[in-house]
Design a protein around this motif. Structure first.
Motif, PDB file in Angstrom:
ATOM      1  N   VAL A   1       0.588   4.981 -13.697  1.00 17.94           N
ATOM      2  CA  VAL A   1      -0.325   3.874 -13.394  1.00 17.94           C
ATOM      3  C   VAL A   1      -1.470   3.842 -14.402  1.00 17.94           C
ATOM      4  O   VAL A   1      -1.832   2.784 -14.936  1.00 17.94           O
ATOM      5  CB  VAL A   1      -0.865   4.000 -11.956  1.00 17.94           C
ATOM      6  CG1 VAL A   1      -2.010   3.011 -11.716  1.00 17.94           C
ATOM      7  CG2 VAL A   1       0.247   3.756 -10.952  1.00 17.94           C
ATOM      8  N   ASP A   2      -2.033   4.995 -14.687  1.00 13.49           N
ATOM      9  CA  ASP A   2      -3.122   5.074 -15.660  1.00 13.49           C
ATOM     10  C   ASP A   2      -2.643   4.667 -17.044  1.00 13.49           C
ATOM     11  O   ASP A   2      -3.341   3.960 -17.778  1.00 13.49           O
ATOM     12  CB  ASP A   2      -3.678   6.496 -15.683  1.00 13.49           C
ATOM     13  CG  ASP A   2      -4.839   6.642 -16.661  1.00 13.49           C
ATOM     14  OD1 ASP A   2      -5.881   5.993 -16.448  1.00 13.49           O
ATOM     15  OD2 ASP A   2      -4.694   7.375 -17.654  1.00 13.49           O
TER      16      ASP A   2
ATOM     17  N   GLY B   1      -5.077   1.676 -14.092  1.00 19.79           N
ATOM     18  CA  GLY B   1      -5.356   1.578 -12.665  1.00 19.79           C
ATOM     19  C   GLY B   1      -5.658   2.941 -12.053  1.00 19.79           C
ATOM     20  O   GLY B   1      -5.382   3.984 -12.647  1.00 19.79           O
ATOM     21  N   GLU B   2      -6.209   2.927 -10.854  1.00 21.12           N
ATOM     22  CA  GLU B   2      -6.624   4.151 -10.194  1.00 21.12           C
ATOM     23  C   GLU B   2      -5.905   4.315  -8.860  1.00 21.12           C
ATOM     24  O   GLU B   2      -5.573   3.343  -8.187  1.00 21.12           O
ATOM     25  CB  GLU B   2      -8.136   4.150  -9.953  1.00 21.12           C
ATOM     26  CG  GLU B   2      -8.967   4.129 -11.231  1.00 21.12           C
ATOM     27  CD  GLU B   2     -10.452   4.179 -10.942  1.00 21.12           C
ATOM     28  OE1 GLU B   2     -10.817   4.121  -9.739  1.00 21.12           O
ATOM     29  OE2 GLU B   2     -11.238   4.268 -11.899  1.00 21.12           O
ATOM     30  N   VAL B   3      -5.687   5.572  -8.521  1.00 21.41           N
ATOM     31  CA  VAL B   3      -5.156   5.932  -7.205  1.00 21.41           C
ATOM     32  C   VAL B   3      -6.287   6.628  -6.459  1.00 21.41           C
ATOM     33  O   VAL B   3      -6.676   7.741  -6.802  1.00 21.41           O
ATOM     34  CB  VAL B   3      -3.938   6.857  -7.321  1.00 21.41           C
ATOM     35  CG1 VAL B   3      -3.460   7.277  -5.939  1.00 21.41           C
ATOM     36  CG2 VAL B   3      -2.823   6.165  -8.100  1.00 21.41           C
ATOM     37  N   GLU B   4      -6.844   5.943  -5.462  1.00 24.15           N
ATOM     38  CA  GLU B   4      -7.986   6.477  -4.722  1.00 24.15           C
ATOM     39  C   GLU B   4      -7.541   6.950  -3.342  1.00 24.15           C
ATOM     40  O   GLU B   4      -6.862   6.215  -2.614  1.00 24.15           O
ATOM     41  CB  GLU B   4      -9.076   5.411  -4.570  1.00 24.15           C
ATOM     42  CG  GLU B   4      -9.677   4.963  -5.902  1.00 24.15           C
ATOM     43  CD  GLU B   4     -10.800   3.973  -5.696  1.00 24.15           C
ATOM     44  OE1 GLU B   4     -11.087   3.628  -4.527  1.00 24.15           O
ATOM     45  OE2 GLU B   4     -11.391   3.536  -6.703  1.00 24.15           O
TER      46      GLU B   4
ATOM     47  N   ARG C   1      -6.246  -3.018 -11.088  1.00 25.21           N
ATOM     48  CA  ARG C   1      -6.387  -3.508 -12.462  1.00 25.21           C
ATOM     49  C   ARG C   1      -5.292  -4.518 -12.771  1.00 25.21           C
ATOM     50  O   ARG C   1      -4.142  -4.352 -12.349  1.00 25.21           O
ATOM     51  CB  ARG C   1      -6.297  -2.342 -13.453  1.00 25.21           C
ATOM     52  CG  ARG C   1      -7.413  -1.317 -13.319  1.00 25.21           C
ATOM     53  CD  ARG C   1      -8.751  -1.892 -13.735  1.00 25.21           C
ATOM     54  NE  ARG C   1      -8.759  -2.248 -15.131  1.00 25.21           N
ATOM     55  CZ  ARG C   1      -9.053  -1.407 -16.116  1.00 25.21           C
ATOM     56  NH1 ARG C   1      -9.355  -0.135 -15.838  1.00 25.21           N
ATOM     57  NH2 ARG C   1      -9.047  -1.809 -17.363  1.00 25.21           N
TER      58      ARG C   1
ATOM     59  N   GLU D   1       0.860  -1.180   0.000  1.00 27.99           N
ATOM     60  CA  GLU D   1       0.000   0.000   0.000  1.00 27.99           C
ATOM     61  C   GLU D   1       0.903   1.238   0.000  1.00 27.99           C
ATOM     62  O   GLU D   1       1.554   1.543   0.995  1.00 27.99           O
ATOM     63  CB  GLU D   1      -0.909   0.008   1.227  1.00 27.99           C
ATOM     64  CG  GLU D   1      -1.888  -1.153   1.288  1.00 27.99           C
ATOM     65  CD  GLU D   1      -2.765  -1.086   2.529  1.00 27.99           C
ATOM     66  OE1 GLU D   1      -2.785  -0.019   3.183  1.00 27.99           O
ATOM     67  OE2 GLU D   1      -3.420  -2.097   2.852  1.00 27.99           O
TER      68      GLU D   1
ATOM     69  N   ALA E   1       0.958   8.544 -10.522  1.00 25.94           N
ATOM     70  CA  ALA E   1      -0.455   8.299 -10.816  1.00 25.94           C
ATOM     71  C   ALA E   1      -0.708   8.278 -12.320  1.00 25.94           C
ATOM     72  O   ALA E   1      -1.461   7.434 -12.828  1.00 25.94           O
ATOM     73  CB  ALA E   1      -1.315   9.365 -10.139  1.00 25.94           C
TER      74      ALA E   1
ATOM     75  N   ILE F   1      -2.241  -3.589 -10.391  1.00 29.01           N
ATOM     76  CA  ILE F   1      -1.794  -2.244 -10.048  1.00 29.01           C
ATOM     77  C   ILE F   1      -3.025  -1.355  -9.978  1.00 29.01           C
ATOM     78  O   ILE F   1      -3.758  -1.230 -10.961  1.00 29.01           O
ATOM     79  CB  ILE F   1      -0.806  -1.689 -11.095  1.00 29.01           C
ATOM     80  CG1 ILE F   1       0.424  -2.601 -11.217  1.00 29.01           C
ATOM     81  CG2 ILE F   1      -0.387  -0.274 -10.735  1.00 29.01           C
ATOM     82  CD1 ILE F   1       1.371  -2.188 -12.326  1.00 29.01           C
ATOM     83  N   GLY F   2      -3.252  -0.766  -8.821  1.00 34.06           N
ATOM     84  CA  GLY F   2      -4.415   0.086  -8.679  1.00 34.06           C
ATOM     85  C   GLY F   2      -5.718  -0.635  -8.952  1.00 34.06           C
ATOM     86  O   GLY F   2      -6.663  -0.062  -9.491  1.00 34.06           O
TER      87      GLY F   2
ATOM     88  N   LEU G   1      -2.259   3.822  -3.482  1.00 36.91           N
ATOM     89  CA  LEU G   1      -1.988   2.951  -4.623  1.00 36.91           C
ATOM     90  C   LEU G   1      -1.700   1.548  -4.094  1.00 36.91           C
ATOM     91  O   LEU G   1      -0.747   1.350  -3.339  1.00 36.91           O
ATOM     92  CB  LEU G   1      -0.789   3.462  -5.429  1.00 36.91           C
ATOM     93  CG  LEU G   1      -0.285   2.534  -6.538  1.00 36.91           C
ATOM     94  CD1 LEU G   1      -1.364   2.312  -7.594  1.00 36.91           C
ATOM     95  CD2 LEU G   1       0.997   3.081  -7.170  1.00 36.91           C
TER      96      LEU G   1
END
Length: 643
Positions: A83-84, A89-92, A115, A67, A80, A112-113, A96
């Motif tokens: 990652v996209d 993937g997403e960073v919420e 996905r 994490e 971020a 990753i994130g 991450l």
């Protein structure tokens, strides 16, 4: 930063969770207890290959979750975005989550994130999140290419080095093509002449579509001219030339039938048919007369046809056997000739090689100038770090040639630069500079590597720095300096270190102990490694155990004193040259000894601080005012940097 590390079914570790500090995190434990497994878990999160045998016996798969907490800085935004780009993937909430799974057959998966992602994508992301250095880095840094990369990391010229490598490869390919053209000039000329000869022969033939079949038909007629003439003449006699020829008889019959059909209308059709036959015979006679006229040819025509047929058939034997094959062969010859004529243009190849070499040399000079400019401050930073690590007289320089001849880079340069970079050191005054490759002492080399790592860490390359026993060859005498140096690194980076030195472990913001245990259930036994965060007295007992005897009261008291004095040093304001400290209390970057007069640090071996707060070494010597340790002859400490 890596906030939490979850590990499940990784070799001896059945389940473990580490909540890490943003600063210096220490991992300790007995040899073989499983410390290296945590490093392996971090390597898996970085996208490295999973070695065989990692999955715990009896488990279907192992899983590692990391994490990562991202802040609002530019580097976090870049992560971020990466990652996209890699997997969508997403960073919420600035979190991450990276997951790596390996089944019992060695097959890997990752997310990753949230996905699914490829291991290649994870490796790309891992380079931006985690940097891992192990014991082998000391020897790796002896290699010229690693030294070049190290200097480039400090100078910010890594991309320039990659550009030079690409241009050097282009120049070498161009040079190889030129040399091949020169060496094969005679063979090349022969090939060009042969292709031109073939092309000329085929083009001179001027073969028309269907010409062969037409000529063969004409040749057949010309070869049987007399027989054809006699046959046509005989047919004409029977049809229209004799007194009782077929045409006259048909005409008489047609007239009689026509008169009868006037009486009997039912015969009109027959009369019409007979009239048609009469017309057909007349048309046949006209065609035969034309045929006879065509036979009145030039006597040389047969020879011309035969000569043309011989030429065509000879060409088809070489380039056929059919007209379609002939035309395809002509196209191939034209194409190859154009290619080899271009390849054989030595002047064009020489020009291309000159341009490619000039481009590589220009970039190489930019790289060399940038390296030479950075060499002196790079060496000075390393020397400053080494002074804090007890190497008071050391001088470091990054040696490299000042210039190079363009043509020489084709044979002497490498993908790492136009000239070699050699980090040289002079450890003792009066001695010559020697390459790091010739440095014999493992302890000296380990300190040099640590100083370089500290210098590069200040360049803010990645948020998490993992150090796997890089202090293994550094004795306890320098442990405090090493610990303080790592504390300075931890002001800019999250640091995870596996160490065997209590003096280093005492500087931890968070201390984890890895312990191996054997569970007994009846006759069955199962080995497990557990990970526990230590606090208070637990830390003191572990430091005493790391010093050699955790059960000895004197050693335990020394451990308590070590903890107190390190904490006291942390509470004091940073000195003027400090790198700065985190709000939750990291070690100041002050150079010199680890403690001052009102807060000395006792060594784990039982030595007692002197009045000025310095810590005597094992042989009783006392550090000087700047924190360095005098040599055997009592000489003082100084350091310079040259390049």
């Amino acid at each position: 930063m890596l906030h939490t590390l979850h590990v499940r079914n990784l070799a001896l570790i059945e389940s473990a969770e580490l909540v890490l500090d943003a600063g210096l995190n220490v991992i300790s434990g007995e040899t073989g207890g499983g410390k290296s497994l945590l490093i392996a878990a971090l390597k898996l999160l970085r996208g490295e290959k999973a070695p065989p045998g990692l999955v715990r016996s009896g488990a279907d798969e192992m899983q590692v979750d990391g994490e990562f907490r991202l802040d609002t800085g530019e580097r976090s935004r870049a992560v971020a975005a990466l990652v996209d780009e890699l997997c969508g993937g997403e960073v919420e909430d600035d979190l991450l989550l990276v997951t790596r799974l390996v089944d019992a057959h060695g097959r890997s998966r990752c997310r990753i994130g949230g996905r699914p992602a490829t291991i290649t994508a994870l490796r790309t992301l891992g380079e931006h999140l985690v940097e891992i250095h192990g014991q082998g880095d000391s020897r790796a840094l002896m290699r010229p290419e690693i030294q070049s990369e190290t200097l480039d990391a400090f100078a910010g010229t890594s991309q320039l080095r990659l550009q030079f490598a690409e241009q050097l490869a282009v120049a070498r390919r161009a040079n190889a093509a030129l040399q091949q053209a020169v060496a094969g000039a005679q063979q090349h000329r022969q090939r060009v002449e042969f292709l031109r000869f073939q092309q000329q022969q085929m083009q001179d033939l001027r073969l028309d579509d269907g010409e062969l079949a037409s000529l063969e038909q004409e040749h057949q007629v010309l070869s049987n001219l007399d027989a054809v003439r006699q046959g046509l003449q005989a047919a004409l006699r029977f049809l229209q030339d004799d007194e009782s020829c077929a045409a006259d008889l048909l005409g008489q019959a047609s007239r009689h039938l026509r008169s009868v059909s006037d009486v009997d209308r039912r015969l009109e059709g027959a009369a019409d048919d007979l009239a048609t036959v009469e017309d057909l015979v007349a048309n046949v006679c006209r065609n035969m007369q034309s045929g006879l006229a065509r036979l009145d040819l030039d006597p040389a025509r047969l020879a011309d046809v035969e000569a043309r047929l011989d030429a065509i058939q000879s060409a088809l034997k070489r380039f056929g056997p059919t007209e379609a094959d002939f035309r395809r062969k002509l196209a191939e010859v034209v194409q190859e000739l154009a290619k080899v004529e271009q390849q054989g243009d030595e002047e064009a190849l020489a020009h291309a090689q000159k341009l490619a070499l000039a481009a590589a040399a220009t970039t190489g000079r930019k790289l060399l100038r940038a390296r030479r400019k950075a060499a002196e401050p790079f060496a000075a930073r390393i020397v400053a770090e080494l002074q804090d690590l007890g190497m008071a007289h050391i001088v470091v320089r990054a040696a490299m040639a000042a210039e190079f001849v363009d043509e020489t880079i084709l044979t002497t340069a490498t993908e790492h630069g136009p000239v070699a970079v050699d980090i040289e050191v002079r450890i003792n005054p009066g001695e010559p500079f020697r390459s790091m490759r010739e440095t014999a002492s493992g302890g000296e080399l380990a300190r040099i590597v640590l100083a370089i790592k500290k210098t590069l860490a200040d360049q803010d390359r990645v948020p998490l720095l993992v150090l796997d026993e890089i202090d293994a060859e550094i004795g306890g005498r320098l442990g405090l300096q090493v610990g303080q140096k790592l504390g300075e690194v931890a002001t800019h980076h999250q640091v995870v270190i596996v160490t065997h030195l209590p003096q280093v472990a005492a500087f931890a913001d968070r201390h984890f102990l890895v312990r191996k245990e054997v569970d007994k259930k009846g006759k069955a036994e199962r080995t497990r490694s557990s990970v526990a965060e230590l606090a208070g007295a637990q830390i003191e007992r572990e430091l005493a155990a790391m010093a050699g005897d955790g059960g000895d009261a004197a050693t335990l008291e020394q451990a308590r004193s070590l903890v107190r004095k390190v904490r006291s040093a942390r509470r004091r304001p940073a000195c003027a040259d400090s790198k700065g400290a985190r709000a939750h209390g990291s070690v100041s970057a002050a150079r010199g000894s680890a403690a001052t007069a009102h807060g000395s640090v006792s060594a784990a071996d039982g030595s007692v601080p002197t009045a000025d707060g310095s810590v005597p070494t094992a042989d009783g010597s006392v550090p000087t005012a700047d924190g360095s340790v005098p040599t055997a002859d009592g000489s003082g400490a100084s350091a310079t940097a040259s390049s």
